[in-house]
Design a protein around this motif. Structure first.
Motif, PDB file in Angstrom:
ATOM      1  N   GLY A 105      38.681-119.002 -13.586  1.00 43.72           N
ATOM      2  CA  GLY A 105      38.255-118.312 -12.594  1.00 43.72           C
ATOM      3  C   GLY A 105      37.452-119.105 -11.415  1.00 43.72           C
ATOM      4  N   PRO A 106      36.838-118.360 -10.502  1.00 44.15           N
ATOM      5  CA  PRO A 106      36.358-119.252  -9.421  1.00 44.15           C
ATOM      6  C   PRO A 106      34.899-120.127 -10.045  1.00 44.15           C
ATOM      7  N   GLU A 107      34.862-121.364  -9.323  1.00 52.84           N
ATOM      8  CA  GLU A 107      34.059-122.246  -9.780  1.00 52.84           C
ATOM      9  C   GLU A 107      32.435-121.861  -9.384  1.00 52.84           C
ATOM     10  N   LYS A 108      31.573-122.593  -9.999  1.00 47.18           N
ATOM     11  CA  LYS A 108      30.073-122.180  -9.446  1.00 47.18           C
ATOM     12  C   LYS A 108      30.106-122.615  -7.883  1.00 47.18           C
ATOM     13  N   CYS A 109      29.268-121.786  -7.097  1.00 48.22           N
ATOM     14  CA  CYS A 109      28.955-122.109  -5.668  1.00 48.22           C
ATOM     15  C   CYS A 109      28.126-123.438  -5.646  1.00 48.22           C
ATOM     16  N   VAL A 136      27.577-113.657 -10.704  1.00 50.03           N
ATOM     17  CA  VAL A 136      27.889-112.837  -9.633  1.00 50.03           C
ATOM     18  C   VAL A 136      28.820-113.775  -8.831  1.00 50.03           C
ATOM     19  N   THR A 137      30.148-113.046  -8.681  1.00 50.03           N
ATOM     20  CA  THR A 137      31.077-113.556  -7.772  1.00 50.03           C
ATOM     21  C   THR A 137      30.921-113.448  -6.278  1.00 50.03           C
ATOM     22  N   LEU A 138      30.910-114.570  -5.490  1.00 50.93           N
ATOM     23  CA  LEU A 138      30.859-114.195  -3.962  1.00 50.93           C
ATOM     24  C   LEU A 138      32.117-114.472  -3.456  1.00 50.93           C
ATOM     25  N   THR A 139      32.879-113.472  -2.633  1.00 56.34           N
ATOM     26  CA  THR A 139      34.034-113.554  -2.228  1.00 56.34           C
ATOM     27  C   THR A 139      34.112-114.453  -0.978  1.00 56.34           C
TER      28      THR A 139
END
Length: 221
Positions: A83-87, A155-158
């Protein structure tokens, strides 16, 4: 022959007949033995087959339950593999959000300015300074992990505008009981980052070691 002689002859003949009717080869048979009242004759133990146990109270082979196995429960605070990586700090904008000095509570926001979604999780690091490169003034914000506070969750940031918020609390009444210091900058480190973002922040704070700042975990905006 007199009467006495006849009696003697008759007795002798009876002894001979009795002796000739016995079989000298016969031997007395032993009487059957019986257990005393209240006791039983022990039974012969049956051999146990190798590799088998017997269950208490029976002769059936014992069985061993196979160990139950299962995949460990997924940790909700861990981003999904693939999934998405850390910001990263470079992907984010810090927005003052809403709140006010009167209540001592602000809801600040991280906004994803990049074209790639990313995940924030946990607590930001927050302190007051003088200038973006200044050292912290007073104590940094404590993390509120109480039962009434938001729990840590990813929390996923689009991409291109996705946001997450966090609550930042100061206690302005405390400055009346200390030699308060004025600051002009709020420095915020996104979780798992060593580079910070800043906001203009004209506010008072008590010097160390007094603590008057509190921050809560990131939640969806």
């Amino acid at each position: 022959m007199g009467i006495k002689s006849l009696v003697v002859v008759a007795l002798a003949a009876g002894v001979v007949l009795t002796a000739t009717g016995c079989d000298p080869s016969d031997t007395p048979k032993p009487l059957p033995t019986t257990a005393p009242a209240g006791q039983t004759t022990p039974a012969t133990a049956q051999p146990t087959q190798p590799g088998q146990d017997t269950q208490p109270g029976g002769n059936s082979p014992g069985t061993t339950d196979a160990p139950t196995t299962g995949a460990p429960a997924g940790d909700p605070a861990t981003p999904t593999p693939g999934g998405p990586e850390k910001c990263k700090t470079s992907q984010l904008i810090l927005d003052k959000g809403y709140g006010g000095q009167i209540g001592g509570t602000w809801f600040l926001k991280f906004i994803n300015k990049s074209s790639t979604p990313c995940v924030l999780e946990g607590f930001p690091g927050v302190s007051q300074t003088n200038g973006p490169q200044g050292d912290p003034v007073g104590e940094p914000a404590d993390r509120d992990k109480g039962p009434q506070a938001p729990q840590v969750t990813p929390v996923t940031l689009t991409a291109n505008g996705g946001a997450a918020k966090f609550e930042f609390i100061s206690y302005p009444k405390q400055v009346n009981a200390c030699d308060a210091l004025r600051t002009n900058t709020l420095r915020v480190y996104p979780p798992d980052n060593t580079e910070s973002l800043t906001l203009p922040w004209d506010n008072l704070i008590c010097p160390s070691p007094q603590r008057m700042l509190l921050v809560r975990a990131i939640t969806p905006a």
